[in-house]
Write an enzyme that holds these catalytic residues in place. Structure first.
Site, mmCIF file in Angstrom:
data_model
loop_
_atom_site.group_PDB
_atom_site.id
_atom_site.type_symbol
_atom_site.label_atom_id
_atom_site.label_comp_id
_atom_site.label_asym_id
_atom_site.label_seq_id
_atom_site.Cartn_x
_atom_site.Cartn_y
_atom_site.Cartn_z
ATOM 1 N N TYR A 41 41.886 -21.384 0.892
ATOM 2 C CA TYR A 41 41.730 -22.801 1.253
ATOM 3 C C TYR A 41 42.807 -23.285 2.213
ATOM 4 O O TYR A 41 43.733 -22.580 2.521
ATOM 5 C CB TYR A 41 41.548 -23.707 0.044
ATOM 6 N N GLU A 42 42.609 -24.499 2.692
ATOM 7 C CA GLU A 42 43.517 -25.110 3.686
ATOM 8 C C GLU A 42 43.587 -24.235 4.947
ATOM 9 O O GLU A 42 44.632 -24.105 5.573
ATOM 10 C CB GLU A 42 44.895 -25.303 3.040
ATOM 11 N N GLY A 43 42.436 -23.650 5.315
ATOM 12 C CA GLY A 43 42.374 -22.730 6.459
ATOM 13 C C GLY A 43 42.584 -21.316 5.996
ATOM 14 O O GLY A 43 43.711 -20.930 5.680
#
Lengths: 597, 597
Positions: free
Chosen positions: A440-442
């Site tokens: 997550y978060e890229g």
């Protein structure tokens, strides 16, 4: 059940002796962060994490969150009480400006505390963590009216926050997003669409939830240039601050996930929910990007945090578990077998994790400190230089710390043998929880592309050159120092590999971008190794100064020197392989037709 | 839900074109394994695995096994029917001698089929797999009476088998085991003790369960020299073959595990259960060791199997999921975005897994074929040479294939982004299931020690020298071949690293065994890379012969050449780093005091 002891001493050593926190007293908020205050804050945070959050970690995993038929979501047993303690301790607003009810202390301290919280209970820590993220977004982009309306209650934790980006058909490629915003006569918008993977989207910890939502205003351009950011409260907030009626947003279902079961990962349905624009129309993605550095740094911290708690438990088990005898001869003749820590392969495992953890913690605090400078310095040049550093190091920290954090959790689990596979020891939960931070978060592949495709060439390579100059200058300065040269020499070799790889991209990726894409992940890890190696040199330098204090026996300062040597001998040589892969180019990677897979 | 298609074509290519299975017609059982029969067998196995076993994989994970209050254990929905199909197809006895009801076919075919079964449903495949292991142990060490009594019904699958080694306080170090065997007047023994982590220890798939149990006869020497092997049926078998009364063995509880939920992992309580000695008194560990090569090869296959099925699903997803545009320019302009397979970092991931899978499959079949030679050849020298090979390669296959199998499952999961973390896509199950293979049947650190501490120096290094000679000779032979030299040249470099590391151990580990221990895991992986690289050269050689058949378009044979190049350019260079770590020695690994951890 796993134990956890927050590494307060190590954080203090880094802040005080390695990074000289006391030299930044001229920055707003730093004067209040004197060494004794910092020690007291970290000590209190440790107590909270060790005594209140850690005992709930396995409870949260076993129970998970429950969505009821009416759409309400309840968190695991004990989470409400623990959240109350976080709120009462003022932890959410530690670094938020005083005008919104925070304590205005350096963000560096928030990152230090967040490491402890994530080690103790990552799924839980995401509730206050996401609220901090939403606060940062509103601080940076909200109008004064929006800030006044929402921030004070978010800072106290009375309300919590979320980020709503992902939709079923789009995650990385937000240009595809479909959630619609229809402008109303009163200036508000009606938001309609479905968002997925929304952490803390619905729960029972707060009286209101402030959703930050990306949506496309009717008539806006297609792609990423037509996306706007909205604040959509679960319960509408009247202008006098009182709560109004329920908004048209609800949790449709909870995802069943590999880990972080204690956190509610929601499908959120927006059905004509009322939202208010944050920042300018069609500039929503930019608003998200400006706060992404902090958020990604925070995810990197999760990687470190799980590596640390997994290490502590593996080390404890390795000292307790009796199995076999040392190959160099019996070490504990009073016991039926030696503890497995005598075996070189077990020690190799523990040293590998430890050599990462201590340098990764330094990298986080060093970069967080630059973040504080970027936001708080009165000197424009200093701000720019710090901001360059943040931008360059953020993908490295997010990608490398979460990749290695996961690998380390796996290695720590391995120390337990078959017992590591059994739920009751808690080691397999660390592995499952750590896994999400790589995604997550890229996703980490995106971090690598961000580094290679945007960050290293940005502003004519200004940030990259500054980093090279700093490390190169340090190596040059210390290479004549008898005590330091054994550490800076291998760092010099690996820095050379990084510089060579950078040069290779300049020469080969301009005309053929696939060469950059195919080497991106290796470059990310090559960069990470050099950054961690530089941290080890800085740590060694400070440890040498402290050594005399510890005369008369082994000390944690001499252990720093041994661990640094292990890093240089055993971990840093990987840069050669990373370079070889990069220089192999993209031909064999790209040659097969898509349908050959 | 994940898909699975058994790689029948690739297995046939390896057996027929790379390893020339037809040249072994003089070995017992091989004459019956003509190419058309082999193709038919693998085709039938594929159908069973794809249509019956794979659809139950997620069911097994979600339901797990259930222990009832009376000690009975039931398996997940559908497992009984599927087991019946395995039994009816004669799959358990595929390679068991005809005199005990088997088909007497080469064990190489059993390993090929077992890969398919583990890809389709690893937790399920362990039930027939453990029965095969128990059959092998009884075949090798049981008296004629024991063989006649137990084998025929185990071969049909009417009864299943288990292995009982581990106890709560001892796994790796079996010298500590406490389970007692008290000799009775009739020659039988009363077995008393607790065993843990017993896979398939209790279940509802068969009418009897034949436990093989390690225990210490009263008065036997302490340590590993006082351990004997017993057969302990769940229900006593009368001399006429009919079932008698229940024996004193029961399942005390099921373990809650990270994965392989569909397999019942039991705590087994032996409470004066009647057992019969297998082999000689106090030689139980030796009996276990002689069958360990096959069992460990089988676990290596599990690593490959999960890497393969994870790859297939990641490749499919990468071709379906639309996100972003290729950095080299739009590739699918008719779609709103390109499928993610256009992105170099996604391809790097897929190529890395694929380049492992295809070579690992070759390594398994090559080594299984040597196993058949070791057991079936009439030529003593040939048997010895094949047995040397098996002994040397077994820890490499077990350790490297399971380590990389797990890493590849993680990489394949990463291709799915956030969706990979969600249970419904099935990717996170592959990760959880793959994890156990690194741990059981000798944790991978133990495999590394077996290789470095026992196998490479055994018989004056005979097996190691034979391996070096074979690979070196091959490189020499092909290095003047225009089509081959690009492949054998990098292999030569890495073989040099392996030889240098071996030499370093000879010079530095005799006097200081910690040097071997600290480098063992790196040596294992260095060896694995060379072995996989050698397999790629053999594959390329065969693919070049087949290429003309595929004139007129891309073919799977030209894909072999590309994938081999990827392996040589991107994966094999890691041997340099492994060598550097080994040559760093053990000083920094061992220097810290135990209590510094």
């Amino acid at each position: 059940m796993p134990d956890y002891k927050a590494p307060v001493d190590d954080a203090l050593f880094l802040l005080n002796d390695v990074f000289h926190f006391d030299r930044y007293g001229n920055l707003p908020g730093f004067a209040d962060a004197s060494p004794d205050i910092v020690e007291a804050i970290l000590g209190e945070a440790a107590k909270l994490c060790e005594q209140s959050l850690a005992p709930l970690n396995m409870v949260g995993d076993a129970e998970g969150c429950t969505r009821h038929d009416d759409g309400r979501v309840t968190t695991p047993t004990g989470f409400r009480d623990a959240f109350r303690q976080v709120v009462d301790g003022g932890w959410i607003g530690l670094s938020v400006p005083a005008e919104f009810g925070g304590q205005g202390l350096p963000s560096t301290l928030t990152q230090a505390v967040n490491e402890f919280m994530c080690s103790a209970n990552m799924a839980f820590a995401m509730y206050p963590g996401l609220t901090q993220g939403a606060i940062a977004a509103l601080l940076a982009h909200g109008s004064d009216a929006i800030k006044r309306k929402y921030l004070p209650k978010m800072v106290t934790g009375e309300w919590t926050g979320t980020m709503n980006l992902t939709e079923p058909h789009c995650g990385t490629d937000l240009g595809l997003l479909r959630t619609k915003a229809a402008k109303q006569a009163d200036g508000s918008y009606k938001i309609t669409g479905t968002k997925i993977f929304i952490s803390a989207g619905e729960h029972d910890l707060s009286s209101n939830i402030i959703h930050l939502v990306l949506a496309r205003i009717e008539g806006a351009p297609a792609g990423t240039k037509g996306i706007s950011l909205f604040v959509v409260p679960k319960i509408v907030v009247n202008d006098d601050g009182s709560l109004g009626g329920a908004n048209g947003v609800s949790c449709g279902s909870l995802e069943h996930k590999m880990g972080i079961h204690g956190n509610a990962t929601c499908v959120m349905n927006y059905d004509g929910a009322t939202g208010w624009l944050v920042g300018d129309e069609n500039r929503g993605l930019n608003a998200m990007f400006t706060m992404m550095n902090e958020a990604r740094l925070g995810v990197g911290v999760q990687g470190l945090a799980l590596s640390e708690v997994a290490y502590q438990n593996a080390a404890r088990y390795a000292k307790e578990r009796l199995q076999g005898r040392a190959i160099s001869g019996v070490k504990y003749s009073d016991r039926p077998a030696d503890p497995i820590i005598v075996h070189p392969d077990i020690r190799r495992t523990l040293m590998t994790i430890r050599a990462f953890n201590e340098a990764a913690r330094a990298l986080v605090l060093w970069t967080a400190l630059r973040g504080d400078i970027a936001h708080r310095s009165g000197d424009a040049k200093e701000r720019q230089s710090a901001d360059d550093h943040m931008g360059l190091l953020t993908p490295v920290i997010k990608g490398v710390l979460t990749d290695r954090g996961f690998e380390n959790a796996v290695m720590a689990q391995q120390v337990f043998g078959g017992h590591g596979y059994i739920v009751e020891h808690g080691m397999e939960q660390f592995v499952r929880d750590a896994r999400i931070a790589q995604i997550y978060e890229g996703a980490n592949g995106i971090q690598a592309l961000d580094l290679v495709g945007r960050k290293i060439g940005k502003d004519g390579g200004r940030a990259l050159m500054a980093f090279f100059n700093e490390v190169q200058g340090y190596i040059k300065e210390k290479s004549a120092d008898e005590q330091m040269k054994g550490y800076v020499a291998p760092l010099g070799v690996s820095l050379g590999h990084l510089q060579q790889a950078s040069m290779w991209f300049m020469q080969n990726a301009m005309t053929k971008p696939d060469n950059a894409g195919a080497g991106a992940t290796d470059y990310l890890h090559l960069f990470g190794l050099v950054a961690l190696g530089y941290m080890w040199c800085r740590i060694v330098e400070a440890a040498i100064v402290k050594l005399p204090e510890a005369d008369g026996g082994p000390s944690r300062y001499s252990a720093k020197l041994v661990t640094a040597r292990f890093f240089m001998e055993r971990m840093l040589p990987e840069t050669a392989t990373r370079l070889a892969r990069i220089e192999a180019g993209s031909a064999s990677t790209m040659e097969l037709a898509d349908d050959a897979f």
